[in-house]
Motif scaffolding. Sequence first.
Motif, short mmCIF file in Angstrom:
data_model
loop_
_atom_site.label_atom_id
_atom_site.label_comp_id
_atom_site.label_asym_id
_atom_site.label_seq_id
_atom_site.Cartn_x
_atom_site.Cartn_y
_atom_site.Cartn_z
N MET A 166 34.51 49.53 21.96
CA MET A 166 35.30 49.87 23.33
C MET A 166 35.24 50.19 23.76
SD MET A 166 37.29 53.10 20.74
CE MET A 166 37.93 53.28 21.84
N ALA A 167 33.52 50.97 23.83
CA ALA A 167 33.12 50.94 25.83
C ALA A 167 32.56 49.63 26.76
CB ALA A 167 31.41 51.79 25.62
N ARG A 168 32.23 48.58 25.77
CA ARG A 168 31.85 47.03 26.02
C ARG A 168 33.83 46.94 27.14
NH1 ARG A 168 33.50 42.52 26.03
NH2 ARG A 168 34.85 42.85 24.00
N ILE A 169 34.70 47.14 26.46
CA ILE A 169 35.73 46.42 27.08
C ILE A 169 36.30 48.00 28.26
CG2 ILE A 169 36.52 45.28 25.64
CD1 ILE A 169 38.33 47.10 25.05
N THR A 170 35.66 49.06 28.79
CA THR A 170 36.08 50.05 28.87
C THR A 170 35.36 50.17 30.67
OG1 THR A 170 36.16 51.69 27.03
CG2 THR A 170 36.30 52.53 29.08
N LYS A 171 35.59 50.00 31.63
CA LYS A 171 35.27 50.03 33.03
C LYS A 171 33.95 51.13 32.63
CE LYS A 171 39.26 48.02 34.95
NZ LYS A 171 39.86 48.38 36.11
N PRO A 172 32.80 50.87 34.16
CA PRO A 172 32.03 52.45 34.02
C PRO A 172 32.92 53.48 34.68
CG PRO A 172 30.86 50.14 34.97
CD PRO A 172 32.63 49.77 34.28
N GLY A 173 32.01 54.00 34.38
CA GLY A 173 32.71 55.46 34.96
C GLY A 173 34.46 56.19 33.37
N GLY A 174 34.80 54.69 32.74
CA GLY A 174 35.74 55.06 32.23
C GLY A 174 35.85 55.91 30.99
N LYS A 175 36.95 56.66 29.95
CA LYS A 175 36.70 57.18 29.22
C LYS A 175 37.04 56.48 28.01
CE LYS A 175 38.06 61.37 30.75
NZ LYS A 175 37.16 61.81 31.83
N VAL A 176 36.52 57.09 26.80
CA VAL A 176 36.68 56.46 25.54
C VAL A 176 37.26 57.59 24.62
CG1 VAL A 176 36.38 55.47 23.45
CG2 VAL A 176 35.14 54.37 25.70
N LEU A 190 37.43 40.51 27.91
CA LEU A 190 36.30 41.03 29.01
C LEU A 190 35.70 42.43 28.56
CD1 LEU A 190 37.97 38.32 31.54
CD2 LEU A 190 36.50 38.12 30.10
N SER A 191 34.48 41.66 28.69
CA SER A 191 33.61 43.08 29.38
C SER A 191 34.30 44.24 30.48
CB SER A 191 32.49 43.33 29.53
OG SER A 191 32.08 42.81 28.12
N ASP A 192 34.48 45.16 30.37
CA ASP A 192 34.53 46.08 31.73
C ASP A 192 36.09 46.16 31.97
OD1 ASP A 192 32.17 47.20 31.71
OD2 ASP A 192 31.22 45.31 33.26
N SER A 193 37.00 45.55 31.46
CA SER A 193 38.66 45.23 31.57
C SER A 193 39.77 46.59 31.96
CB SER A 193 39.12 44.71 30.68
OG SER A 193 38.89 43.27 30.12
N PHE A 194 38.90 47.68 30.92
CA PHE A 194 40.29 48.93 31.46
C PHE A 194 39.68 50.40 31.16
CE2 PHE A 194 41.48 45.96 27.71
CZ PHE A 194 42.05 45.75 27.73
N ASP A 195 40.42 51.44 32.79
CA ASP A 195 39.52 52.55 32.66
C ASP A 195 39.72 53.59 31.42
OD1 ASP A 195 40.19 52.11 35.35
OD2 ASP A 195 42.10 51.85 35.40
N ILE A 196 40.92 53.24 30.63
CA ILE A 196 41.04 54.16 29.02
C ILE A 196 41.07 53.32 28.21
CG2 ILE A 196 42.21 55.63 28.37
CD1 ILE A 196 43.55 57.16 30.84
N THR A 197 40.32 53.18 27.78
CA THR A 197 40.64 52.24 26.07
C THR A 197 40.77 54.11 24.84
OG1 THR A 197 38.87 50.49 26.78
CG2 THR A 197 39.37 50.92 24.54
N TRP A 198 41.64 53.57 24.24
CA TRP A 198 41.61 55.12 22.82
C TRP A 198 42.16 54.24 21.39
CZ3 TRP A 198 46.78 55.79 21.04
CH2 TRP A 198 48.11 54.96 21.47
N ASN A 199 42.18 54.82 20.54
CA ASN A 199 41.94 54.46 19.05
C ASN A 199 43.23 55.36 18.47
OD1 ASN A 199 40.35 55.30 17.37
ND2 ASN A 199 39.40 53.62 18.13
N VAL A 200 43.65 55.49 17.74
CA VAL A 200 44.21 55.97 16.97
C VAL A 200 44.33 55.97 15.23
CG1 VAL A 200 46.61 57.55 16.23
CG2 VAL A 200 46.05 56.71 19.13
N GLY A 201 43.58 56.77 14.26
CA GLY A 201 43.89 56.15 13.21
C GLY A 201 42.91 54.98 12.84
N VAL A 202 41.82 55.17 12.91
CA VAL A 202 41.10 54.21 12.65
C VAL A 202 39.77 54.06 12.30
CG1 VAL A 202 39.93 51.54 13.25
CG2 VAL A 202 42.06 52.79 14.12
N LEU A 203 38.84 55.11 13.09
CA LEU A 203 37.45 55.09 12.42
C LEU A 203 37.39 56.40 11.07
CD1 LEU A 203 35.28 56.00 15.96
CD2 LEU A 203 36.00 54.06 15.05
#
Length: 196
Positions: free
Chosen positions: A82-92, A54-67
Motif C-alpha cells: 500500500m505504501a509503495r503505491i502511495t505518494k511521498p507525504g501521502g496517507k495509508v 505504478l509506485s507513487d500513484s495515490f495521495d491516500i491508499t486505504w482498505n477496509v476489512g482485509v488485514l
Amino acid sequence: MWYRTHLNEVSTKRSKRYFVDYSLKALENSEKAFKERGVEANFLHSDIRMLNILSDSFDITWNVGVLEHFEEEEQVAIVQEMARITKPGGKVVILTPSADCLPYRVGKSYAEEYGTWPYGKEEPVTTLENVIRKSGIIFKEEYNVGFLNSLDFLDFISDAGAVKEFMTSWYNKLSAEDKKRFPGYLLVSVGELSQD
C-alpha cells in the motif's frame, strides 16, 4: 455491506478513485453502488499483496476489512505494498474489525459457535501500530468508528431484535463524551509516508 458505508465518504471527494479487490463479485457490487450514485471510479481486479499499479500513484491508499484475515508478517507486506503505491507525504488508512467492540465480538462469537460465521478466519484487531511501523510508515493515529453498525452483528443471534433496538435508542441518547466510551466496529489506523 461495508463498501456502501464507506462509499459515501469517498464519493463526496472530487478526485480519481480506484478500487481494487481480489473478488470479482465485490468489484461488481462496488461498481453497481457507484453507478447508482452517479460517481465515477475505476475498478481493478488484483491481489493486494502484489498490486498491478505504478509506485507513487495515490495521495491516500486505504482498505477496509482485509488485514484481519492475515498473520502479522503478511499484514506488514500488504501495508508495504500500500505504501509503495502511495505518494511521498501521502496517507495509508486501514480499517479493521475492532477487538474492543463488544456487540461485534458477541455476534461473531455466537456465529462461530453455531457455524454461521460467513467471513472465514478473522482476527479482531486491538492495534496496527506495530504493523504500520514495521512497514516503514510513520504511525499517526488510531480511533474507532461505527458503534451502531456493530449492532448488526447481533443479527446472528435469534430474537436479538429487541436488544438491538434498545441499544440503538440508548446509544443515541448518550452525550458525545459518553459515546466515546463504547468503541465502534471499525478500528481506523492511519499512517503517513515521509516526504522523501
